[in-house]
Write an enzyme that holds these catalytic residues in place. Structure first.
Site, PDB file in Angstrom:
ATOM      1  N   CYS A  72       0.865  -1.181   0.000  1.00 39.89           N
ATOM      2  CA  CYS A  72       0.000   0.000   0.000  1.00 39.89           C
ATOM      3  C   CYS A  72       0.899   1.227   0.000  1.00 39.89           C
ATOM      4  CB  CYS A  72      -0.900   0.005   1.232  1.00 39.89           C
ATOM      5  SG  CYS A  72      -2.257   1.188   1.093  1.00 39.89           S
ATOM      6  N   CYS A 129      -0.020   4.195   1.803  1.00 36.12           N
ATOM      7  CA  CYS A 129      -0.376   5.202   2.821  1.00 36.12           C
ATOM      8  C   CYS A 129       0.756   5.499   3.802  1.00 36.12           C
ATOM      9  CB  CYS A 129      -1.649   4.814   3.550  1.00 36.12           C
ATOM     10  SG  CYS A 129      -1.536   3.270   4.449  1.00 36.12           S
ATOM     11  N   LYS A 147     -12.154  -5.033   2.258  1.00 36.61           N
ATOM     12  CA  LYS A 147     -11.580  -4.188   3.305  1.00 36.61           C
ATOM     13  C   LYS A 147     -12.508  -2.999   3.504  1.00 36.61           C
ATOM     14  CE  LYS A 147      -7.611  -1.410   4.576  1.00 36.61           C
ATOM     15  NZ  LYS A 147      -6.201  -1.106   4.339  1.00 36.61           N
ATOM     16  N   LYS A 162     -11.494  -7.860   6.237  1.00 39.08           N
ATOM     17  CA  LYS A 162     -10.864  -6.996   7.237  1.00 39.08           C
ATOM     18  C   LYS A 162     -11.773  -5.830   7.555  1.00 39.08           C
ATOM     19  CE  LYS A 162      -6.978  -3.906   7.671  1.00 39.08           C
ATOM     20  NZ  LYS A 162      -5.956  -3.202   6.983  1.00 39.08           N
TER      21      LYS A 162
END
Ligand code: PBG
Length: 330
Positions: A118, A120, A194, A247
């Site tokens: 990812c 982020c 997610k 998730k």
């Protein structure tokens, strides 16, 4: 009429164990590890007692301990020294995650090393992707970066990449990028369903990955939806996901169950930071019996149908299992 007495099979530990329907095995647990590039970023995480941001050598030591305890898969999260708009430290071959992958695989070739994929933690604005001129996350530009990063992780000898960004089409793009470079053995564990959840709060403190503006609701799923989760999973399976994930865990056990019933691929569940934090807080206050609460929570994932459980409780659970075994022998 004979009397039916289900209590007969609950009379002792041994009988209960004989008729137990589900068991949690240490070898189905995955331990997330936070690895920081700079020494000043290492150390305890206030909202996650017992979990630390590790240095690279610390991550190798932790992996050795986990492996010896039977937890043979780790999921890496990097905390880089440098963040920018293009998440460039994510696809730097000398970056913290590729370096950690190499070090763990050298020390423990049999360890299954998975890496969260990812942006982020690597963007200065904290969103999971590249922003367009309007400040929206640009899906296709982000997918191209993820594919590039996956290839860098593969080069470092990662076993599994776990895209957690929720961009459309990323699994297919990552699969193609890996296959083109001869990394056809790298598996994809897709964070398929997610949700845009409040339960990631402690993680964002741990990884320093809080969006500087807005939130993640334009890419992560809306919590009340389950049919949409099946659609996301179907797309990821079609695009080549080897393992699909739901998730968070506890508030989404129905989604785990639905995934189990609708798909034949391995299903993972992520028992996220907020679920860990709330249990730890209650346990620290003496409001819950810690061992029993943790056992019950982990069993709920397996009962719901998960094959793989990603959990910050992995090490303490494995330690407890080991001491129980020692007691049996002694
Ligand atoms: C990165 C990512 C997050 C988590 C795993 N990968 C945070 C987020 O999406 O905001 C959360 C893990 C946890 O809470 O334990 N996108």
């Amino acid at each position: 009429m004979i009397a039916i007495r289900p209590r007969r099979l609950r009379r002792s530990d041994v009988v209960r164990s004989l008729v137990r329907e589900h068991r949690v095995h240490v070898d189905q647990l995955v331990a997330p590890l936070f690895v920081a590039e700079r020494a000043q970023d290492t150390g305890p995480i206030a909202s996650m007692p017992g979990i630390e941001r590790l240095s690279l050598p610390g991550a190798v030591t932790e992996s050795r301990e986990l492996f010896a305890l039977g937890v043979k898969c780790v999921l890496l999260f990097g905390i880089p020294a440098h963040k920018d708009a293009q998440a460039s430290s994510n696809y730097d071959p000398q970056g913290i995650v590729p370096s950690t992958i190499r070090a763990i695989k050298e020390a423990l070739p049999e360890m299954v090393v998975a890496a969260d994929l990812c942006n982020c933690e690597y963007t200065d604005h904290g969103h999971c992707g590249i922003l367009d001129a309007r400040g929206d996350v640009d899906n296709d530009a982000t997918v191209a970066l993820l594919a590039r990063t996956a290839a860098v992780y593969a080069q470092a000898d990662v076993d599994v990449v776990a895209p957690s960004d929720m961009m459309d089409g990323r699994v297919g793009a990552i699969r193609s990028a890996l296959d083109e470079r001869g990394s056809q053995n790298v598996a994809i564990m897709a964070y398929s369903a997610k949700y845009a959840s409040a339960f990631y709060g402690p993680f964002r403190e741990a990884a320093g990955a809080t969006p500087q503006f807005g939130d993640r609701r334009s890419y992560q799923m809306d919590p009340p939806n389950v049919r949409e989760a099946m659609r996301e999973i179907a797309l990821d399976v079609e695009e080549g996901a080897d393992i699909v994930m739901v998730k968070p865990g506890l508030p989404y056990l129905d989604v785990v169950r639905a995934a189990r019933e609708n798909f034949d691929v391995p299903v993972a569940v992520y028992n996220v930071s907020g679920e860990y934090a709330m249990l730890k807080a209650a346990i620290a206050n003496g409001w819950l019996d810690g061992d029993r609460a943790v056992d019950e929570v982990l069993a709920s994932f397996v009962r719901a149908g998960a094959d793989i459980v990603i959990t910050y409780f992995a090490k303490e659970f494995a330690l407890r299992r080991r001491s129980e075994r020692a007691q049996h022998r002694g």
